[in-house]
Write a protein that holds these residues in place. Structure first.
Motif, PDB file in Angstrom:
ATOM      1  N   ASP A 163       0.816  -1.219   0.000  1.00  0.00           N
ATOM      2  CA  ASP A 163       0.000   0.000   0.000  1.00  0.00           C
ATOM      3  C   ASP A 163       0.847   1.265   0.000  1.00  0.00           C
ATOM      4  N   VAL A 164       2.000   1.234   0.688  1.00  0.00           N
ATOM      5  CA  VAL A 164       2.841   2.427   0.834  1.00  0.00           C
ATOM      6  C   VAL A 164       4.308   2.018   0.796  1.00  0.00           C
ATOM      7  N   MET A 165       5.145   2.807   0.112  1.00  0.00           N
ATOM      8  CA  MET A 165       6.595   2.617   0.112  1.00  0.00           C
ATOM      9  C   MET A 165       7.205   3.590   1.112  1.00  0.00           C
ATOM     10  N   CYS A 166       8.133   3.090   1.947  1.00  0.00           N
ATOM     11  CA  CYS A 166       8.809   3.942   2.915  1.00  0.00           C
ATOM     12  C   CYS A 166      10.316   3.920   2.659  1.00  0.00           C
ATOM     13  N   MET A 167      10.925   5.093   2.567  1.00  0.00           N
ATOM     14  CA  MET A 167      12.361   5.238   2.291  1.00  0.00           C
ATOM     15  C   MET A 167      12.966   6.135   3.380  1.00  0.00           C
ATOM     16  N   PRO A 168      13.493   5.559   4.477  1.00  0.00           N
ATOM     17  CA  PRO A 168      13.949   6.366   5.611  1.00  0.00           C
ATOM     18  C   PRO A 168      15.428   6.756   5.590  1.00  0.00           C
ATOM     19  N   SER A 169      16.136   6.551   4.481  1.00  0.00           N
ATOM     20  CA  SER A 169      17.591   6.692   4.406  1.00  0.00           C
ATOM     21  C   SER A 169      18.094   8.059   4.860  1.00  0.00           C
ATOM     22  N   THR A 170      19.327   8.067   5.355  1.00  0.00           N
ATOM     23  CA  THR A 170      20.016   9.321   5.668  1.00  0.00           C
ATOM     24  C   THR A 170      20.900   9.767   4.518  1.00  0.00           C
ATOM     25  N   LEU A 171      21.233   8.858   3.596  1.00  0.00           N
ATOM     26  CA  LEU A 171      22.084   9.185   2.449  1.00  0.00           C
ATOM     27  C   LEU A 171      21.697   8.302   1.268  1.00  0.00           C
ATOM     28  N   GLU A 172      21.506   8.922   0.100  1.00  0.00           N
ATOM     29  CA  GLU A 172      21.179   8.193  -1.120  1.00  0.00           C
ATOM     30  C   GLU A 172      21.855   8.866  -2.305  1.00  0.00           C
ATOM     31  N   GLY A 173      22.142   8.093  -3.356  1.00  0.00           N
ATOM     32  CA  GLY A 173      22.558   8.675  -4.618  1.00  0.00           C
ATOM     33  C   GLY A 173      21.302   9.019  -5.386  1.00  0.00           C
ATOM     34  N   TYR A 174      20.913   8.166  -6.330  1.00  0.00           N
ATOM     35  CA  TYR A 174      19.604   8.291  -6.953  1.00  0.00           C
ATOM     36  C   TYR A 174      18.795   7.076  -6.519  1.00  0.00           C
ATOM     37  N   PRO A 175      17.668   7.276  -5.839  1.00  0.00           N
ATOM     38  CA  PRO A 175      16.933   6.163  -5.224  1.00  0.00           C
ATOM     39  C   PRO A 175      16.081   5.377  -6.216  1.00  0.00           C
ATOM     40  N   ASN A 176      16.710   4.419  -6.890  1.00  0.00           N
ATOM     41  CA  ASN A 176      15.985   3.636  -7.896  1.00  0.00           C
ATOM     42  C   ASN A 176      14.722   2.998  -7.332  1.00  0.00           C
ATOM     43  N   VAL A 177      14.829   2.414  -6.126  1.00  0.00           N
ATOM     44  CA  VAL A 177      13.671   1.694  -5.587  1.00  0.00           C
ATOM     45  C   VAL A 177      12.504   2.638  -5.321  1.00  0.00           C
ATOM     46  N   LEU A 178      12.801   3.879  -4.973  1.00  0.00           N
ATOM     47  CA  LEU A 178      11.731   4.841  -4.725  1.00  0.00           C
ATOM     48  C   LEU A 178      10.945   5.119  -6.002  1.00  0.00           C
TER      49      LEU A 178
END
Length: 355
Positions: free
Chosen positions: A258-273
């Protein structure tokens, strides 16, 4: 046009997937494309063969020999442009262009945090390039800030997403009769911020909300994995949070969630998002790096401070309170945003414009 693509290997990483996909589509459009590598990893070798893209494995005897052999290919093939991905390949291509001048486009695929002497040397080599392409607006600005002499030739081209693989099969609705299903995807490592996520989930649970959270990703970092497992026990949330490990059919996971959660503190380009967005998922994400360029708070998802557990919990609670009309609207907005900004056709067009 004749184009040469350069990277270290054809391993299963995201950068290799982006480069081989670009070469394959341009080949299908009638361009003469060749991929050159020197490390014998060939996950994408069969994909290139199926798409009529020639692959050359250099097998050099050392670093200078690698540069010499690549320069020899440049002289022999006389390409209209050379496109390289990842720092070592970028540096090798730049050095080879000293021996055999070509139009060079180098591509950065992550977010740079260390601007020490090693990176300063790389920046000097990048002056050989006609363009420096980052895969995120955040990294492009990062390069412009730290490398003013590269600023005028630095730009961002976001990663492409397979919008056929990651798609909505049916319109998303909110089923009041079952728990709301959250999903997170990424390696179980500190930068994914899973410990703070668990604390936030405990607060959401305290509100009596009916939900579950499944996390998919590599668990090779054993010390951090043990920290995560211990905190799950300490917070008594093993009934709602499950570590699922790696998944080869993550598109099916997105379709069921139902919902995607992306809690990262550092990312390049977030493919999964963006893959989740292409699948029509509403998203909640940390307000860092490229995320605010992708997620408009309250429009196609919710942003939060990743170091503020209460803020993270509040964003997740907002996502659980969306009604069917809001879910449908957010799903359609996310799908359309990825179609507009992350299609492989758009990706190829932007690189061809540089060439």
């Amino acid at each position: 046009m004749k184009l040469i693509f350069v990277t270290e290997n054809l391993g299963s990483g995201g950068a290799e997937r982006q480069l081989t996909g670009l070469a394959a589509l341009l080949s299908a459009k009638g361009h003469d494309c060749m991929v050159v590598t020197w490390v014998d990893k060939n996950f994408y070798a069969s994909y290139l063969a199926e798409n009529n893209v020639k692959h050359i494995l250099l097998r050099p005897k050392g670093r200078f020999d690698r540069v010499r052999k690549l320069a020899s290919i440049f002289r022999r093939e006389r390409p209209d442009a050379v496109i390289s991905f990842l720092p070592m390949a970028n540096e090798t291509a730049a050095l080879a262009s000293l021996l055999a001048p070509v139009k060079l486009i180098v591509s950065e695929r992550s977010f740079t945090t260390n601007w020490g002497w090693r990176r300063r040397l790389t920046n000097l080599l990048y002056r050989r390039a006609a363009y420096v392409v980052a895969n995120s607006n955040n990294e492009a600005q990062n390069i412009r800030t730290h490398c003013p002499k590269l600023a005028s030739r630095t730009l961002a081209i976001p990663n492409y997403v397979d919008i056929e693989r990651f798609s909505m099969t049916v319109p998303r609705v909110r089923d009041e009769g079952r728990p709301i299903s959250f999903v997170g995807v990424g390696r179980v490592i500190p930068s994914k911020n899973i410990l703070n996520l668990l604390k936030a989930l405990a607060k959401v649970k305290e509100q009596g909300i009916n939900f579950t959270f499944d996390w998919y990703g590599d668990t090779y970092n054993k010390p951090y994995l043990e920290e995560v497992k211990q905190l799950i026990k300490d917070l008594h949330i093993d009934d709602i949070f499950v570590l699922r490990g790696e998944c080869n059919a993550i598109e099916e996971v997105y379709r069921q969630a139902d919902v995607m959660c992306m809690p990262s503190t550092l990312e390049g380009y977030p493919n999964v998002l963006v893959e989740a967005m292409a699948s029509g998922l509403p998203v909640v994400a940390s307000n860092v790096c490229e995320h605010p360029h992708i997620v408009e708070d309250g429009i196609n998802g919710f942003l939060f401070n990743p170091y503020d557990v209460d803020a993270m919990a509040d964003a997740m609670i907002k996502a659980t309170k969306l009604n069917t009309q809001e879910v449908t609207s957010m799903s359609q907005a996310n799908r359309q945003k990825v179609v507009d900004n992350n299609s492989i056709e758009s990706f190829c067009k932007k690189y061809l414009e540089l060439v």
